[in-house]
Design an enzyme around this catalytic site. Structure first.
Site, PDB file in Angstrom:
ATOM      1  N   LYS A   1       0.809  -1.215   0.000  1.00  0.00           N
ATOM      2  CA  LYS A   1       0.000   0.000   0.000  1.00  0.00           C
ATOM      3  C   LYS A   1       0.851   1.278   0.000  1.00  0.00           C
ATOM      4  CE  LYS A   1      -3.953  -2.029   2.453  1.00  0.00           C
ATOM      5  NZ  LYS A   1      -4.785  -1.870   3.669  1.00  0.00           N
TER       6      LYS A   1
ATOM      7  N   PHE B   1     -15.612   3.290   6.661  1.00  0.00           N
ATOM      8  CA  PHE B   1     -14.220   3.586   6.310  1.00  0.00           C
ATOM      9  C   PHE B   1     -13.956   3.600   4.804  1.00  0.00           C
ATOM     10  CE2 PHE B   1     -14.486  -1.017   7.114  1.00  0.00           C
ATOM     11  CZ  PHE B   1     -13.988  -1.520   5.917  1.00  0.00           C
TER      12      PHE B   1
ATOM     13  N   ARG C   1      -1.629 -14.405   4.512  1.00  0.00           N
ATOM     14  CA  ARG C   1      -2.358 -13.764   5.609  1.00  0.00           C
ATOM     15  C   ARG C   1      -1.589 -13.907   6.924  1.00  0.00           C
ATOM     16  NH1 ARG C   1      -6.372 -11.135   4.139  1.00  0.00           N
ATOM     17  NH2 ARG C   1      -7.388 -11.043   6.162  1.00  0.00           N
TER      18      ARG C   1
ATOM     19  N   THR D   1      -4.748  -7.223  10.981  1.00  0.00           N
ATOM     20  CA  THR D   1      -5.046  -5.935  10.348  1.00  0.00           C
ATOM     21  C   THR D   1      -4.535  -4.776  11.188  1.00  0.00           C
ATOM     22  OG1 THR D   1      -6.996  -6.896   9.309  1.00  0.00           O
ATOM     23  CG2 THR D   1      -6.909  -4.497   9.422  1.00  0.00           C
TER      24      THR D   1
ATOM     25  N   ASN E   1      -1.717   0.193   7.158  1.00  0.00           N
ATOM     26  CA  ASN E   1      -1.194  -1.106   7.602  1.00  0.00           C
ATOM     27  C   ASN E   1      -0.347  -1.817   6.552  1.00  0.00           C
ATOM     28  OD1 ASN E   1      -3.169  -2.113   5.903  1.00  0.00           O
ATOM     29  ND2 ASN E   1      -4.414  -3.006   7.527  1.00  0.00           N
TER      30      ASN E   1
ATOM     31  N   HIS F   1      -2.164  -5.380   1.631  1.00  0.00           N
ATOM     32  CA  HIS F   1      -3.462  -6.039   1.450  1.00  0.00           C
ATOM     33  C   HIS F   1      -3.170  -7.435   0.940  1.00  0.00           C
ATOM     34  CE1 HIS F   1      -7.500  -6.958  -0.151  1.00  0.00           C
ATOM     35  NE2 HIS F   1      -6.826  -7.501  -1.156  1.00  0.00           N
TER      36      HIS F   1
END
Length: 140
Positions: free
Chosen positions: A11, A59, A87, A93, A114, A117
């Site tokens: 991100k 959000f 994951r 998260t 964070n 993704h």
């Protein structure tokens, strides 16, 4: 164990800090192979379409805004049980809840920023990969 592919996005909060190589090293160290990767600038329309499942969530607007603030790195990771493995490697998260050594514990700034993704299911992985990549762009 099954050889799978999953989508990963590094991100904007991480790309602006030049963390792509360090994050890739964590993925590769966990046995995930990067079989496709590109750095792109998402448009508002693209980010909105990608996160459409969250459109009614409070959000959503800030998520879309954050995803277009800087370039992202979209990639296809491949490995044994790649969806679950990615994951696990990403961590919770909320980086405050993430396990030591996970990408989010190491690099995330907050629950909003964070750093990564990852697809949450094999079905979503297939859909998300095809959102960003043609099959011809992915190494065997």
């Amino acid at each position: 164990m099954a050889l799978e592919r999953t989508l990963s996005i590094i991100k904007p909060d991480a790309t602006k800090r030049n963390l792509t190589g360090k994050i890739n090293a964590v993925f590769e160290g966990a046995g995930l192979r990067i079989v496709a990767q590109k750095r792109i600038q998402l448009t508002e329309k693209q980010a909105g379409a990608f996160y459409a499942v969250h459109k009614e969530r409070p959000f959503y607007g800030s998520l879309v805004s954050s995803m277009i603030a800087e370039p992202v790195v979209v990639q296809v990771l491949q490995g044994e049980n790649a969806v679950a493995k990615n994951r696990e490697v990403m961590g919770a998260t909320n980086p405050a809840d993430a396990a030591e050594g996970t990408v989010r514990k190491l690099f995330a700034e907050s629950i909003e920023a964070n750093s990564v993704h990852g697809s949450d299911s094999l079905e979503n992985a297939k859909n998300e990969i095809s959102f960003f990549f043609a099959e011809t762009e992915i190494l065997p």
